[in-house]
Design a protein around this motif. Structure first.
Motif, mmCIF file in Angstrom:
data_model
loop_
_atom_site.group_PDB
_atom_site.id
_atom_site.type_symbol
_atom_site.label_atom_id
_atom_site.label_comp_id
_atom_site.label_asym_id
_atom_site.label_seq_id
_atom_site.Cartn_x
_atom_site.Cartn_y
_atom_site.Cartn_z
ATOM 1 N N GLY A 1 14.638 39.339 42.072
ATOM 2 C CA GLY A 1 15.884 40.009 41.772
ATOM 3 C C GLY A 1 16.034 40.372 40.310
ATOM 4 O O GLY A 1 17.053 40.919 39.899
ATOM 5 N N SER A 2 15.020 40.069 39.524
ATOM 6 C CA SER A 2 15.040 40.326 38.089
ATOM 7 C C SER A 2 13.888 41.244 37.705
ATOM 8 O O SER A 2 12.842 41.253 38.361
ATOM 9 C CB SER A 2 14.927 39.006 37.319
ATOM 10 O OG SER A 2 14.688 39.229 35.944
ATOM 11 N N ASP A 3 14.070 41.983 36.627
ATOM 12 C CA ASP A 3 12.988 42.821 36.120
ATOM 13 C C ASP A 3 12.011 42.044 35.247
ATOM 14 O O ASP A 3 11.000 42.604 34.796
ATOM 15 C CB ASP A 3 13.556 43.994 35.304
ATOM 16 C CG ASP A 3 14.322 44.975 36.173
ATOM 17 O OD1 ASP A 3 14.004 45.076 37.372
ATOM 18 O OD2 ASP A 3 15.250 45.634 35.652
ATOM 19 N N ALA B 1 21.062 46.247 53.611
ATOM 20 C CA ALA B 1 19.887 45.985 52.781
ATOM 21 C C ALA B 1 18.614 45.997 53.607
ATOM 22 O O ALA B 1 17.579 46.544 53.180
ATOM 23 C CB ALA B 1 20.043 44.651 52.060
ATOM 24 N N VAL C 1 15.593 46.115 46.735
ATOM 25 C CA VAL C 1 15.014 46.448 45.434
ATOM 26 C C VAL C 1 13.934 45.435 45.055
ATOM 27 O O VAL C 1 12.925 45.793 44.435
ATOM 28 C CB VAL C 1 16.102 46.516 44.345
ATOM 29 C CG1 VAL C 1 15.502 46.932 43.006
ATOM 30 C CG2 VAL C 1 17.207 47.492 44.750
ATOM 31 N N GLY C 2 14.107 44.182 45.439
ATOM 32 C CA GLY C 2 13.113 43.149 45.123
ATOM 33 C C GLY C 2 11.712 43.511 45.585
ATOM 34 O O GLY C 2 10.764 43.496 44.791
ATOM 35 N N ASN D 1 19.984 44.055 46.030
ATOM 36 C CA ASN D 1 19.054 43.843 44.922
ATOM 37 C C ASN D 1 17.894 42.937 45.322
ATOM 38 O O ASN D 1 16.739 43.205 44.974
ATOM 39 C CB ASN D 1 19.789 43.233 43.723
ATOM 40 C CG ASN D 1 18.886 43.029 42.536
ATOM 41 O OD1 ASN D 1 18.102 43.897 42.167
ATOM 42 N ND2 ASN D 1 18.968 41.851 41.926
ATOM 43 N N ARG E 1 10.262 46.220 43.399
ATOM 44 C CA ARG E 1 9.799 45.706 42.100
ATOM 45 C C ARG E 1 8.409 45.078 42.224
ATOM 46 O O ARG E 1 7.534 45.289 41.397
ATOM 47 C CB ARG E 1 10.756 44.622 41.581
ATOM 48 C CG ARG E 1 12.077 45.100 41.044
ATOM 49 C CD ARG E 1 12.791 43.935 40.359
ATOM 50 N NE ARG E 1 14.104 44.336 39.887
ATOM 51 C CZ ARG E 1 15.237 44.144 40.548
ATOM 52 N NH1 ARG E 1 15.202 43.529 41.741
ATOM 53 N NH2 ARG E 1 16.383 44.540 40.046
ATOM 54 N N GLN F 1 25.859 44.558 46.493
ATOM 55 C CA GLN F 1 24.853 44.825 45.469
ATOM 56 C C GLN F 1 23.893 43.650 45.306
ATOM 57 O O GLN F 1 22.688 43.851 45.098
ATOM 58 C CB GLN F 1 25.551 45.143 44.152
ATOM 59 C CG GLN F 1 26.280 46.481 44.171
ATOM 60 C CD GLN F 1 27.276 46.639 43.043
ATOM 61 O OE1 GLN F 1 27.392 45.778 42.172
ATOM 62 N NE2 GLN F 1 27.999 47.745 43.040
ATOM 63 N N GLU F 2 24.410 42.429 45.415
ATOM 64 C CA GLU F 2 23.547 41.259 45.253
ATOM 65 C C GLU F 2 22.505 41.190 46.361
ATOM 66 O O GLU F 2 21.314 40.975 46.105
ATOM 67 C CB GLU F 2 24.376 39.979 45.249
ATOM 68 C CG GLU F 2 23.544 38.715 45.087
ATOM 69 C CD GLU F 2 24.361 37.439 45.138
ATOM 70 O OE1 GLU F 2 23.807 36.370 44.806
ATOM 71 O OE2 GLU F 2 25.555 37.494 45.518
#
Length: 222
Positions: free
Chosen positions: A54-56, A147, A103-104, A99, A107, A95-96
């Motif tokens: 969940g982080s870049d 999601a 999105v995870g 993400n 990434r 959004q959480e």
């Protein structure tokens, strides 16, 4: 075979780690905050990585130069107890979950694309039948459904865009599994789900690129 699994410290992820270690593979097992069940599986073919999808921020640990299989398993359900009903769910919750669950995996693929291309590997994105519009007969679960549906769409685009590099992409429905997320009333255990999904992954070339397939090999209508 080199295999990397996100969300590997418990549930389905840990089941995948055990399965591929038993098959003789080298496994890169990723966790967000603590290794949990991975601590019991120490061995020379097990490589632990701290990676918050969940982080870049990059993962903490050495990634494989060549990767035969990526399993994007890390995911969250989001609010329980009615917290995803129409009049309650919040933009923050939406959004959480989006993400982490959609999105995870994107990434992770962006960072591992070169290693996957080197091995002409397979990407298995773990979605859920709850992301199927065709299967939605009960409504609700707005964040999770949205999601997981988005992940199916992302997987299809990945399958098209990565085909020229020899990378195959498949989306999987694990079934209703007895895990922390699925609950103890679920229909199947982790081993049944993992064994079934691993079989589908091994036959990925038999399916249309980006296909949405259940653990038992059946196509999931979308």
């Amino acid at each position: 075979m080199n295999v990397l699994i996100t969300g590997a410290n418990r549930g389905l992820g840990l089941g995948f780690v055990r399965h591929y270690l038993d098959q003789g593979s080298h496994v890169w097992a990723c966790y967000r905050s603590g290794p949990d069940g991975l601590a019991e599986l120490a061995g020379e073919r097990l490589h632990l990585l701290r990676w918050d999808v969940g982080s870049d921020e990059p993962p903490q640990g050495e990634l494989p130069a060549s990767l035969d299989l990526l399993i994007n398993n890390a995911g969250i359900y989001g609010p329980h107890d009615g917290g995803q009903s129409l009049n309650v769910v919040t933009p923050v919750a939406m959004q959480e979950v989006f993400n982490i669950d959609c999105v995870g995996p994107l990434r992770v693929v962006q960072r591992l694309q070169g290693a996957l291309a080197a091995a002409r590997g397979v990407i298995a994105n773990i979605s859920s039948k709850m992301g199927s519009n065709a299967d939605n007969g009960s409504g609700g679960a707005y964040a999770y459904r949205a999601a997981k549906a988005a992940l199916v769409a992302v997987s299809k685009s990945m399958a098209i865009d990565l085909a020229t590099q020899g990378i195959r992409v498949i989306t999987l429905h694990p079934g209703w599994v007895r895990t922390d997320m699925g609950g103890q009333q679920a229909l199947i255990d982790v081993e049944t789900s993992v064994t079934g999904m691993a079989g589908v992954i091994s036959r990925a070339s038999e399916y249309e690129p980006g296909a949405f397939v259940a653990f038992d090999g059946r196509i999931v209508p979308f």
